[in-house]
Write a protein that holds these residues in place. Structure first.
Motif, PDB file in Angstrom:
ATOM      1  N   PHE A 100       0.827  -1.204   0.000  1.00 56.06           N
ATOM      2  CA  PHE A 100       0.000   0.000   0.000  1.00 56.06           C
ATOM      3  C   PHE A 100       0.868   1.264   0.000  1.00 56.06           C
ATOM      4  O   PHE A 100       0.626   2.198  -0.772  1.00 56.06           O
ATOM      5  CB  PHE A 100      -0.954   0.021   1.203  1.00 56.06           C
ATOM      6  N   LEU A 101       1.892   1.293   0.845  1.00 57.48           N
ATOM      7  CA  LEU A 101       2.752   2.477   0.921  1.00 57.48           C
ATOM      8  C   LEU A 101       3.513   2.693  -0.381  1.00 57.48           C
ATOM      9  O   LEU A 101       3.696   3.835  -0.825  1.00 57.48           O
ATOM     10  CB  LEU A 101       3.718   2.358   2.100  1.00 57.48           C
ATOM     11  N   PHE A 102       3.953   1.611  -1.008  1.00 58.84           N
ATOM     12  CA  PHE A 102       4.650   1.723  -2.289  1.00 58.84           C
ATOM     13  C   PHE A 102       3.736   2.331  -3.345  1.00 58.84           C
ATOM     14  O   PHE A 102       4.120   3.261  -4.058  1.00 58.84           O
ATOM     15  CB  PHE A 102       5.149   0.336  -2.721  1.00 58.84           C
ATOM     16  N   VAL A 103       2.516   1.835  -3.445  1.00 56.62           N
ATOM     17  CA  VAL A 103       1.549   2.368  -4.413  1.00 56.62           C
ATOM     18  C   VAL A 103       1.222   3.822  -4.075  1.00 56.62           C
ATOM     19  O   VAL A 103       1.141   4.668  -4.973  1.00 56.62           O
ATOM     20  CB  VAL A 103       0.269   1.503  -4.459  1.00 56.62           C
ATOM     21  N   HIS A 104       1.076   4.125  -2.808  1.00 54.13           N
ATOM     22  CA  HIS A 104       0.797   5.502  -2.385  1.00 54.13           C
ATOM     23  C   HIS A 104       1.917   6.435  -2.870  1.00 54.13           C
ATOM     24  O   HIS A 104       1.653   7.494  -3.449  1.00 54.13           O
ATOM     25  CB  HIS A 104       0.675   5.556  -0.850  1.00 54.13           C
ATOM     26  N   GLY A 105       3.161   6.025  -2.661  1.00 55.73           N
ATOM     27  CA  GLY A 105       4.294   6.820  -3.127  1.00 55.73           C
ATOM     28  C   GLY A 105       4.328   6.950  -4.637  1.00 55.73           C
ATOM     29  O   GLY A 105       4.584   8.038  -5.172  1.00 55.73           O
ATOM     30  N   LEU A 106       4.059   5.857  -5.342  1.00 57.63           N
ATOM     31  CA  LEU A 106       4.013   5.901  -6.810  1.00 57.63           C
ATOM     32  C   LEU A 106       2.970   6.896  -7.300  1.00 57.63           C
ATOM     33  O   LEU A 106       3.233   7.689  -8.218  1.00 57.63           O
ATOM     34  CB  LEU A 106       3.663   4.520  -7.378  1.00 57.63           C
TER      35      LEU A 106
END
Length: 134
Positions: A100-106
């Motif tokens: 989730f955090l990776f997608v949020h950053g992307l």
């Protein structure tokens, strides 16, 4: 898209690379992920955002740099400490929280924001689509 992880960790790269395949077509070919701790992300947050505390995720879009590299999307920085805390709070796995955090950053790098409720709704909808939670 190629993913470079700049921290030795036992987190499998595939956890993130599968998500990159679900992005809309973009011209950039590379993105960097730094998996770190609360202390390091705190220092980065203070230096670049003037916010004197750790956070879960930071992202820096190459498109916004003075002389952008057209093949580099940007950098995402995630605190493994904070991700674990949030995973525990949400009663989910660390892997789910990291995804989730990776997608949020992307999505931030791609221009999404959540300052206004309507923008947050759009951003979350896209995040859930990428994560397969729709």
């Amino acid at each position: 898209m190629k993913l470079t992880i700049t921290q030795n960790t036992k987190i499998p790269k595939k956890l993130f690379t599968d998500l990159l395949k679900k992005l809309p077509p973009i011209p950039e070919e590379n993105v960097e992920l730094l998996l770190t701790n609360n202390e390091e992300i705190h220092a980065i947050n203070k230096q670049y955002r003037n916010i004197d505390r750790p956070t879960d995720v930071l992202s820096f879009a190459e498109r916004e740099s003075p002389s952008p590299d057209p093949k580099f999307l940007g950098q995402i920085i995630i605190s493994l400490d904070r991700a674990q805390e949030q995973a525990d709070e949400l009663n989910q796995s660390l892997e789910e929280e990291l995804r989730f955090l990776f997608v949020h950053g992307l999505l931030h790098i791609l221009g999404y924001d959540h300052e206004k409720p309507e923008d947050e709704k759009v951003m979350l909808k896209e995040a859930y689509r990428i994560l397969g939670r729709t």
